[in-house]
Every structure is written in structure tokens, then in C-alpha cells.
Motif scaffolding. Structure first.
Motif, PDB file in Angstrom:
ATOM      1  N   GLY A 772      -9.184  -2.420  -3.488  1.00 40.39           N
ATOM      2  CA  GLY A 772      -8.617  -1.591  -2.427  1.00 40.39           C
ATOM      3  C   GLY A 772      -7.107  -1.472  -2.538  1.00 40.39           C
ATOM      4  N   VAL A 773      -6.447  -2.532  -2.966  1.00 41.24           N
ATOM      5  CA  VAL A 773      -4.989  -2.502  -3.155  1.00 41.24           C
ATOM      6  C   VAL A 773      -4.627  -1.650  -4.369  1.00 41.24           C
ATOM      7  N   VAL A 774      -5.361  -1.888  -5.465  1.00 35.37           N
ATOM      8  CA  VAL A 774      -5.060  -1.166  -6.703  1.00 35.37           C
ATOM      9  C   VAL A 774      -5.313   0.340  -6.555  1.00 35.37           C
ATOM     10  N   PHE A 775      -6.418   0.682  -5.883  1.00 34.95           N
ATOM     11  CA  PHE A 775      -6.798   2.092  -5.767  1.00 34.95           C
ATOM     12  C   PHE A 775      -6.572   2.632  -4.365  1.00 34.95           C
ATOM     13  N   ALA A 776      -5.590   2.072  -3.654  1.00 41.18           N
ATOM     14  CA  ALA A 776      -5.309   2.525  -2.281  1.00 41.18           C
ATOM     15  C   ALA A 776      -5.022   4.019  -2.227  1.00 41.18           C
ATOM     16  N   GLY A 777      -4.255   4.523  -3.177  1.00 42.05           N
ATOM     17  CA  GLY A 777      -3.928   5.945  -3.174  1.00 42.05           C
ATOM     18  C   GLY A 777      -5.137   6.805  -3.440  1.00 42.05           C
ATOM     19  N   VAL A 778      -5.986   6.414  -4.377  1.00 42.43           N
ATOM     20  CA  VAL A 778      -7.185   7.183  -4.723  1.00 42.43           C
ATOM     21  C   VAL A 778      -8.146   7.249  -3.549  1.00 42.43           C
ATOM     22  N   LEU A 779      -8.253   6.167  -2.794  1.00 37.89           N
ATOM     23  CA  LEU A 779      -9.204   6.085  -1.681  1.00 37.89           C
ATOM     24  C   LEU A 779      -8.667   6.698  -0.391  1.00 37.89           C
ATOM     25  N   GLY A 780      -7.389   7.083  -0.369  1.00 36.64           N
ATOM     26  CA  GLY A 780      -6.804   7.669   0.826  1.00 36.64           C
ATOM     27  C   GLY A 780      -6.241   6.654   1.790  1.00 36.64           C
ATOM     28  N   LEU A 781      -6.206   5.391   1.365  1.00 36.30           N
ATOM     29  CA  LEU A 781      -5.700   4.347   2.258  1.00 36.30           C
ATOM     30  C   LEU A 781      -4.200   4.498   2.487  1.00 36.30           C
ATOM     31  N   SER A 782      -3.461   4.816   1.454  1.00 37.82           N
ATOM     32  CA  SER A 782      -1.988   4.913   1.569  1.00 37.82           C
ATOM     33  C   SER A 782      -1.586   6.037   2.503  1.00 37.82           C
ATOM     34  N   GLN A 783      -2.292   7.156   2.415  1.00 32.94           N
ATOM     35  CA  GLN A 783      -1.949   8.291   3.253  1.00 32.94           C
ATOM     36  C   GLN A 783      -2.316   8.049   4.717  1.00 32.94           C
ATOM     37  N   ALA A 784      -3.379   7.286   4.956  1.00 28.60           N
ATOM     38  CA  ALA A 784      -3.869   7.111   6.322  1.00 28.60           C
ATOM     39  C   ALA A 784      -3.103   6.061   7.093  1.00 28.60           C
ATOM     40  N   SER A 785      -2.336   5.177   6.410  1.00 25.22           N
ATOM     41  CA  SER A 785      -1.652   4.085   7.095  1.00 25.22           C
ATOM     42  C   SER A 785      -0.157   4.274   7.040  1.00 25.22           C
ATOM     43  N   GLY A 786       0.458   3.928   8.119  1.00 22.60           N
ATOM     44  CA  GLY A 786       1.911   3.996   8.172  1.00 22.60           C
ATOM     45  C   GLY A 786       2.564   2.685   7.825  1.00 22.60           C
ATOM     46  N   ASP A 787       1.755   1.657   7.538  1.00 27.52           N
ATOM     47  CA  ASP A 787       2.304   0.336   7.201  1.00 27.52           C
ATOM     48  C   ASP A 787       2.857   0.340   5.786  1.00 27.52           C
ATOM     49  N   ALA A 788       3.856  -0.523   5.569  1.00 26.32           N
ATOM     50  CA  ALA A 788       4.434  -0.639   4.227  1.00 26.32           C
ATOM     51  C   ALA A 788       3.423  -1.265   3.268  1.00 26.32           C
ATOM     52  N   ILE A 789       2.659  -2.249   3.748  1.00 29.84           N
ATOM     53  CA  ILE A 789       1.643  -2.922   2.930  1.00 29.84           C
ATOM     54  C   ILE A 789       0.276  -2.469   3.451  1.00 29.84           C
ATOM     55  N   VAL A 790      -0.490  -1.777   2.616  1.00 31.88           N
ATOM     56  CA  VAL A 790      -1.794  -1.238   3.022  1.00 31.88           C
ATOM     57  C   VAL A 790      -2.902  -2.060   2.357  1.00 31.88           C
TER      58      VAL A 790
END
Length: 977
Positions: A772-790
Motif C-alpha cells: 500500500g505504501v509502495v503503490f499508494a499513487g497507483v491505488l489512489g491513496l495519495s490523491q484521496a488523503s491530505g496527510d503527508a504520510i499515507v
């Protein structure tokens, strides 16, 4: 060999060599004692102060604090303690808000595990202590010319022991005189037959079993009388020598202890690597912008470290082993340490003593051979019940029955043993071989009633030179008979006729050869043989004899008599004793021969067969005669009939390579010493075998301690043996050992089951966070969270999954019933891992399935990512993924129950697992729906669509594993073809 003398300065001369090769008078001089008067009370007291009590050194006990510390010495426990420290450090760095829940939970598990271990050890000690004899041993000695009884602990070198039938020998001693003295030395040497003692000096040093002019502490007098000078007490006795050897023998760690230690060290390294990799990955992918980011990364790293460690393992392991201990206790197997339960399941070899372990340790007449044929007697032991058959058919009236009745009846009268029923148990006093006649006579209906009115009026006692004994018995009408029994060849020399039916015939050379041939045939089948003869003795008649009187029909005990009379009929002394000597042992009528053996326990043969089917080798190691050992081993299926047996003398003549070859290829070892037993166990262990050693005598103790698991007999076993063993059989039943092996294998299977399950869950958590950390961008996690660490899962959610999965379901796996037949496969090798490559493949496959399914569910509900169409926020999507992972972790136990079998096999057989899974589902629903728990664990409410997707995705963990197992079953069946 312990020296017969005492230390320098003590009363006996310290230069005294082996007393068995010294004249008795010389031994008396060396110990400064008058054999006719014994020591004075003052001298005995002085020697007691100088030499100390006649006791074996007490076993070393560990103080409570050491036993507590030992509970925390396990590598996995040390790892968990480190996790507690790290968790508290992270909690402090975060600001020490609230309570460090994860640290508290792990600490509670550690303490509970320690308490459980201490309680079980204490219970085992109490159970073993309950098996011990509580009576104080006492001995008769000659002191100041008087025979007095003293506690055996007060015997000193130089004391003159007074020995009589039924006495326990209180110390090692050199015989001064012996009158038909026979001593049972099975507990020391393994010899099943009582040893006849003789005061004649040995010409050369001999092994313990052949020192006929010596008596030894811990043995028992079965017949006759004697006197002996005490030459050694306490730890200087032969029993003390074995106790010393026992102290010097190192106990081996159990295979489970070794494997769990290895697993703990491996997991420790894995945990460190996982935590570092995830933290470094987070730092590189997300970047560190503040101290808060550092705390978040550290907290996640610690959470993953805790998740990767199955902290429930020590507690579950202890509970599973403790439950196994309780089940075994109900089956009469008392286990002294938890890890020993599993060790039996790993046993590849069971080395067992013969006497009292595989056999009854009760001499039994099985054959009666007369002029008309052979009678086979059924029944074992001293319970006088059993069949009498000829060629498999019941013995009927006729000449053969007439002859058999005479043999057993006359043998029962010419007898010094006692047989009595005490509290429902038949017991003997005296020589076991003589007692065998009393038992056998009662197996023929009508024989006991025919002894009424007989009384003994004279006796020519047994001696080793004569190898026979005779008695004169007189009926109420005054008719007297000489009844003799002894070695058949000796007895035949005094016979002129042979019994045939209700009469007799001349005994010619051909008849003698026929009888000797029958004796040889019995001996070849490991029977001990005794002949019986008789004659009418008119020289002792009190009144004219009644013609036609049948001595055979009269020579049997009266049923229902008193204990004394029932044990030895007609033993009361006549008012006018007859003057009998060897000259009256003439013109005898040979009645027949009996074949006597210490029979196998009836339950042992099927137990041996089951052990062999499970790939376990059985080795008999005994001090008995090789022919007897081979016969018993063949009867029990340990070896094929005619299979080889090696003796201690043969082993001594072998070099190391020959010895190893013998141990690998021979399954019967006879006439062996304690050192041989220990060496055999050591060679087997060096060969990679997991060795279980059973025994009951002091001579077995060193080998029991050295073996991977020592098993002592609770009834016949000595206290030294019970102390050395890790398990005690309360019923002395060899079949209980095989049941314990099955229990041990089931326990090991259950250990693998919950390990597999715990690592399924832990692997799923770790891979979910890492991917989930490695592929956060692919899964849409980075875009959906406003936190610095997702992150896909919060630290509190990871700890919650750990709490739900590492507790109730894991415990339920530990009590799972037997799914696959554990006795249908060979024992696991000593180098086999608890978690092998195939199991790691399953763990990786399931962990990957769980992580991918969890991340895809999160992606489904998030906008963007691989799967378009999601509209939910990060909290809802993360909650749906969190719920999916929990449900998969709750379904995974059904996969973990077997490596090959379907999860649907025996699906409803473990009600505890069903209850644990149901409880986990309810708790997860509460975490998602209750506002206080939502705040604590960062969850959000889910609607029916979220629940449906989460549940459907969770079932993938079952279907993927079912496909993998089907493929493995196909591969296995293909290889077998």
C-alpha cells in the motif's frame, strides 16, 4: 564399580578392593567387625556420623526465582519483551497520551505464559510425588550379638545384614552365608529371574549380575536366608554409582524447544528487516517534512514489527501443550514438562526395557509337558484365571489331564511361595517361579479341592549344587509322599518310572531321551523348565497306606482356604516332623515338565504394530538372557522369529563402527549394562533419531535422562527412574506410550496449524502496508488523503487485527481435532522444520491474496486508482479494506487446518473455532458501527454495498487456497503413481 571400602580415615580399610573376590573373613577383618556379633551400638553410631546416612543424594531442586527466570528464557519471549520496550518508546515519543495498549497486551500475554508454565510444572511434580512409595525402608542387622531392626538409612559399613524371604536389601554387602538365598535384581540389572546367591568367593571380578557372593541395595529377597557384611552405603553402592552417572548425564532439549528457539531467532531478524524496510520506504516515497512524520513512521514501523511477531504463539503454545498434558494424564501418562508432550510425537525410536515394561514381570507357567502330550495354559500374571487347552481345544478328562493335575498339584505342595488376594489384586510372597505353580494349579478345575488334609512333615531344601528340592507331605489317613521338583536332567537321574495316565511305566533310556528332547524344545522357545516327580513313601506313613491312593489327585490346594493356606497348601508343620534327607530322593516317578516364562503384556503387540505402521522403530534393551529376549521380541512383533539379538559382551568386543552398525540393524540387546544402554541411546541420537527410552529399574535411569524423552513406569519404577524421566506412566502400560505418541503428533499438527494461521494473518498485514505504501499513487491513496504520510491501515487497526486473530481463533486452532491420520505417516525428521518450504509457500500465497484483496477493496471505493468509479473518502475506503482483511483473517483458520485437505473437511468439527470466528465477526462489526470505537480505531460507518464487497472479497482467501491444495493433492497422487 564402587569400592567396597570407605574414604581415608573411616572405619573400613580404604585399600579394600572389590569384596566379591575376597574371602568373607578377610572382608570382615577389613571392616573390623565380628560376624558372629556384629557392630556395637556405639561403633555403629560413630560410623553413621562418619559415613553419613545410607541414602542416595537428593535430586537438585531449583529455587523459585530461577524457575521464574527460566520461563522468560525462550527466544520468542525475549523478542516480545523487546517489542514491549519499542512500543513504550514509541508511545513516549508520540507524547504518552492515554495508555500504551499494545505494550500492555503483549506484557499480559508474557506473564500469563510464565504463570501457566510454572503451574503445570508444579502439578506434574505433585503427580509424580503421588506415585512414590511413602513407607520407610527398614533392615534387620546384628548389633552386639542381637538381631535388631533399624531404618535402612542408619546402616553403616561393617554392619551384618540378616536377610530373609521378603526383605528389601538395605545396602551393598558381601555374603557370609546363604541358605537357598534368591534375590530379585531386576531393578538393578534387568534380569527377570531371581538370582541364586552363594557365599563362595569369586575367582575373578565379574559384572553386577554375576556377583553371586554379593547383595545390592534396592533389591529384594525372594527365597531363603542369608547374612552379609555391609561393604558400601549411600552413593557408594551400585545404585549410588548409577545415580552418579545420572548426575553426569546431560538432559537434551526437546525438538520443539529447539525449533521454537530457532523460529524465534528467525522472526526476530525478519521483524527488524520488515520494520526497517517499511520505514525507509515510507521516508523515501513520502518524504519527511516534520517531527510528526518521524513519529508516524516510527509508530507504523513498531506496529508492523508487532504485527509480524505472532505474540500469541507462546501463550497458545503453552495452552495447547497444557491441554495435551491434561488429556494424557487422564490416560495415565504424567508429563513433567510441557515440551515433552510434543517430543513423543517426534519419536522415531522407542528403546524399551523388557522386564515389567513389555512383560508382566510375573512368572507364568504356559506349558505342562507329560508322557501323554502338552497342555497349554492361558492367562497371564498372578491372577489364577486362564484356559487349559490341547492343540487349541479345551483339555478334557483323560490321561493327559490326570498327568497335568499331578504335575501342578505336586509342584504347588513342594513349594515355599505364598499367593493371596489383597483388595482385589493377587500378590505373591517368595520366589516368583514357585508362585507360578500356585497360580497354574488353580486354572484346572477341581485340583484345588484335592489338597484338603495334606500337611508338610519334612523338607530337603533347594541348593544350587543339588538343583532340586523335596518335601514330604502326609494325608489325613497317614499316607506319605515325597514330592520333588528341580532341573529336569537332575530329577531324571533320581527317577525309575514315568507317570502315564493314572498309573506309571518303567522309565527306560528312550523315555529319558524323549523327555530331554522336550526340555530342549521348551528351552529353545525361551521357557525356563522345571521337572516334577513323586513317590509314595511308606517309611513316613503314620498309619498303613490305603491302596490305590492317587498322589496326583491329592496334591493341590483347597480352594477358599485362608491366605496362608491358599498360597501354600499343606504347609503346616506336623506334630512329629519327619527326618528327611537326600537319600529319600530315590526311585521317583517322573510326572512331567513345566515351561515358565515372564509373558508379554497382551496390549503390547497391537501397540508395537501401530508404532511400526507410524514409522517408529522399537528396540528392546534388557539385562535378561538373549534367548528369552529374542523370544519375547518375536512374540511382540519387534523382530521376525529367529531374528538376531546382541549381548553386552558382544558389544564390548566391537569397535565404534561395528557398534554403530549393530545399533542400526539389531533391535534386541540382551545382557547389557547401564553404560551400554546409554551408549545405544547416544549412537541413535548421533544418527539423527529422536529417541524415547522407557524403563522401570535404576539401571535404566541414565539412558532415560539422556534420551530425548525418558518414560518411567509409575508402578514398578524406582524413584531414581521417575526422577530422571520426563514422563511417568501411572499404569505401566506400553500401549499408553503409543497413545501418547498419537497425542504428541496431534499436538504438533495443531502447533503447525496455529503457526500457519498466525503467519497467514501477519503476512497479510505486512504485505498490505508495504504494498500500500509502495503503490499508494497507483491505488489512489495519495490523491484521496491530505496527510503527508499515507498508509492503507492505521497503526491502531494493525494492532486490532493482531488482537482479534492472535487470541481466540489461534487458541481454537490449538485444540483442533485430528483432521488427517497422524499415525499414517512416518515421524518427522530431526532436521525437519516446523515451518518448512512448502508451508512458507502457502503462507506467502495466502498473505499475498489477503493483501491484494484488501488493497483492491480500498481502490474500489476511492476515486481514481486502478478501478475507476469510487466516490468515498479515505476513511470509508480504509474501513472497508480493514474489514475485508479482518474477515479474511477470520476465514483463514479453515485453510490452516490441513496442508492438503479441503477447508470444508470437518468444517463443523471444531465448535471452539466456530465460536471464535463468530466472536471476531461481532467485534469487527462493533468497531465499525459504534462511535466510541470508531474514534479509537479510525473507522467510518459502512453501508450495505461496502459490507457486500468486503465479505465477497474476503472469501477469496478460501477459494484461492482451495485451488492451491487441489493442485498439491494432484501432484502428490501423481508422484505415488
Amino acid at each position: 564399580m564402587p569400592a567396597g571400602g570407605a574414604p581415608p580415615g573411616a572405619a573400613p580399610d580404604p585399600s579394600v578392593p572389590d569384596p566379591s573376590v575376597l574371602d568373607a573373613e578377610e572382608v570382615a577383618r577389613a571392616h573390623r567387625v565380628d560376624p558372629a556379633a556384629g557392630l556395637s551400638d556405639a561403633e555403629a553410631s560413630a560410623r553413621l556420623v562418619e559415613h553419613g546416612p545410607n541414602e542416595l543424594r537428593a535430586a537438585r531442586t531449583h529455587p523459585l526465582w530461577k524457575r521464574i527466570v527460566a520461563q522468560f528464557a525462550d527466544p520468542l519471549i525475549i523478542l516480545l519483551l523487546a517489542a514491549v520496550v519499542i512500543s513504550i518508546a514509541a508511545w513516549i515519543i508520540e507524547g504518552a497520551h492515554g495508555a500504551p495498549v499494545d505494550a500492555i497486551v503483549i506484557a499480559v500475554i508474557i506473564v500469563a505464559n510464565a504463570v501457566l508454565g510454572l503451574v503445570q510444572e508444579a502439578r506434574a511434580e505433585h503427580a509424580v510425588a503421588a506415585l512414590a512409595e511413602m513407607t520407610e525402608a527398614r533392615s534387620q542387622v546384628l548389633r552386639a550379638g542381637r538381631i535388631v531392626t533399624v531404618p535402612a538409612a542408619e546402616l553403616v559399613p561393617g554392619d551384618v545384614l540378616v536377610l530373609a524371604e521378603g526383605d528389601q536389601v538395605g545396602a551393598d554387602g558381601r555374603l557370609l552365608r546363604a541358605n537357598s538365598l534368591h534375590i530379585a535384581e531386576a531393578s538393578l540389572t534387568g534380569e527377570s529371574q531371581p538370582v541364586e546367591k552363594d557365599a563362595a568367593t569369586l575367582s575373578a571380578p565379574a559384572s553386577i549380575g554375576d556377583r553371586n557372593d554379593m547383595v545390592f541395595k534396592g533389591t529384594a529377597v525372594t527365597r531363603g536366608t542369608g547374612r552379609a557384611i555391609v561393604t558400601a552405603t549411600g552413593m557408594r553402592t551400585e545404585m549410588g554409582a548409577i545415580a552418579t552417572m545420572l548426575d553426569e548425564t546431560e538432559s537434551e532439549a526437546s525438538p520443539l524447544q529447539t525449533e521454537v528457539g530457532r523460529l524465534g531467532r528467525m522472526l526476530g531478524r525478519v521483524v527488524i528487516v520488515i520494520a526497517l524496510v517499511v520505514m525507509v520506504t515510507l521516508a523515501l516515497v513520502e518524504g519527511i517534512h516534520s517531527l510528526a512524520d518521524v513519529v508516524t513512521i516510527l509508530l507504523l514501523g513498531v506496529s508492523l514489527a508487532v504485527a509480524a511477531v505472532p505474540e500469541g504463539l507462546p501463550a497458545v503454545l503453552s495452552v495447547v501443550l497444557a491441554l495435551g498434558v491434561q488429556r494424557m494424564a487422564k490416560r495415565n501418562a504424567v508429563v513433567k514438562s510441557l515440551s515433552s508432550v510434543e517430543t513423543l510425537g517426534s519419536a522415531s525410536v522407542i528403546c524399551t526395557d523388557k522386564t515389567g515394561t513389555l512383560t508382566q514381570n510375573q512368572m507364568t507357567i504356559e506349558r505342562v509337558v507329560t508322557a501323554s502330550g502338552t497342555v497349554e495354559l492361558g492367562g497371564v500374571g498372578y491372577r489364577p484365571v486362564g484356559s487349559a487347552t490341547v492343540g487349541g481345544r479345551p483339555l478334557e478328562a483323560g490321561p493327559l489331564r490326570e498327568e497335568a493335575e499331578l504335575v501342578l498339584g505336586a509342584g504347588s505342595l513342594a513349594n515355599d511361595a505364598q499367593l493371596a488376594e489383597v483388595d482385589g489384586t493377587w500378590r505373591i510372597e517368595g520366589d516368583p517361579t514357585e508362585a507360578a505353580f500356585l497360580v497354574a494349579a488353580r486354572k484346572l478345575d477341581g485340583v484345588p479341592e484335592r489338597a484338603a488334609g495334606f500337611e508338610r512333615t519334612g523338607e530337603v531344601p533347594f541348593s544350587s549344587e543339588r538343583k532340586m528340592m523335596s518335601t514330604v507331605h502326609r494325608r489325613g489317613d497317614g499316607t506319605a509322599y515325597v514330592l520333588s521338583k528341580g532341573a529336569p536332567d537332575v530329577l531324571l537321574g533320581r527317577c525309575t518310572r514315568v507317570r502315564v495316565g493314572d498309573g506309571s511305566a518303567v522309565l527306560d533310556d528312550a523315555g529319558r531321551e524323549r523327555i530331554l528332547g522336550e526340555v530342549e524344545a521348551l528351552s529353545a522357545n525361551a521357557f525356563r523348565t522345571l521337572g516334577v516327580a513323586y513317590r509314595e513313601a511308606p517309611e513316613f506313613d503314620a498309619v498303613p497306606a490305603v491302596s490305590g491312593v492317587d498322589a496326583g489327585r491329592a496334591a493341590a490346594p483347597e480352594d477358599g482356604a485362608t491366605a496362608s493356606a491358599a498360597g501354600q497348601p499343606g504347609r503346616a508343620a506336623a506334630s512329629a516332623p519327619d527326618d528327611v534327607d537326600e537319600t529319600h530322593e530315590r526311585d521317583l516317578v517322573f510326572a512331567g515338565v513345566v515351561g515358565i516364562i515372564d509373558p508379554p503384556r497382551p496390549e503390547v503387540r497391537p501397540a508395537v504394530a501401530e508404532a511400526h505402521a507410524a514409522g517408529i522403530r522399537i528396540i528392546m534393551i534388557t539385562g535378561d538372557h538373549p534367548a528369552t529376549a529374542a523370544r519375547i521380541a518375536a512374540d511382540l512383533g519387534i523382530i521376525e522369529p529367529g531374528g538376531p539379538a546382541r549381548t553386552g559382551a558382544e558389544l564390548d568386543a566391537m569397535d565404534d563402527r561395528e557398534f554403530r552398525d549393530a545399533v542400526r540393524n539389531v533391535s534386541v540387546f540382551a545382557r547389557v549394562s547401564p553404560a551400554h544402554k546409554l551408549r545405544i541411546v547416544d549412537v541413535l541420537q548421533a544418527d539423527g533419531q529422536v529417541v524415547a527410552m522407557t524403563g522401570d529399574g535404576v539401571n535404566d535411569a541414565p539412558a532415560l535422562k539422556s534420551a530425548d524423552i525418558g518414560i518411567a513406569m509409575g508402578i514398578t519404577g524406582t524413584e531414581v527412574t521417575k526422577e530422571a524421566a520426563r514422563m511417568v506412566l501411572a499404569d505401566d502400560d506400553f500401549a499408553t506410550i503409543v497413545e501418547a505418541v498419537r497425542e504428541g503428533r496431534v499436538i504438533f499438527d495443531n502447533i503447525r496449524k496455529f503457526l500457519r494461521y498466525l503467519l497467514y494473518s501477519n503476512m497479510g498485514e505486512v504485505l498490505t502496508v508495504f504494498l500500500g505504501v509502495v503503490f499508494a499513487g497507483v491505488l489512489g491513496l495519495s490523491q484521496a488523503s491530505g496527510d503527508a504520510i499515507v498508509v492503507p491501515l492505521l497503526a491502531t487497526q494493525i494492532l486490532w487485527i493482531n488482537l482479534v486473530t492472535d487470541s481466540a481463533p489461534a487458541l481454537a486452532m490449538g485444540v483442533d481435532p485430528e483432521i488427517d491420520d497422524v499415525m499414517a505417516r512416518p515421524p518427522r525428521g530431526i532436521h525437519d522444520r516446523v515451518i518448512d518450504g512448502r508451508m512458507w509457500a502457502g503462507i506467502a500465497s495466502t498473505g499475498l491474496t489477503m493483501s491484494i484483496a484488501t488493497l483492491l477493496v480500498i481502490d474500489v471505493f476511492l476515486p481514481g486508482g486502478l478501478i475507476p468509479g469510487g466516490t468515498d473518502g479515505i476513511d470509508v475506503a480504509r474501513t472497508a479494506g480493514f474489514t475485508t482483511l479482518v474477515f479474511m483473517a477470520l476465514l483463514a483458520p479453515f485453510n490452516a487446518r490441513s496442508e492438503y485437505s479441503s477447508a470444508f473437511r470437518g468444517l463443523l468439527s471444531n465448535r471452539w473455532l466456530l465460536a471464535a470466528v463468530g466472536l471476531g465477526i461481532v467485534l469487527q462489526v462493533l468497531v465499525v458501527t459504534l462511535p466510541p470505537l470508531q474514534t479509537a480505531f479510525g473507522t467510518a460507518p459502512l453501508d450495505w454495498a461496502h459490507w457486500l464487497v468486503a465479505i465477497t472479497a474476503a472469501t477469496l482467501v478460501i477459494w484461492v487456497e482451495e485451488l492451491r491444495k487441489a493442485w498439491m493433492r494432484w501432484r502428490r497422487s501423481s508422484r505415488r503413481k
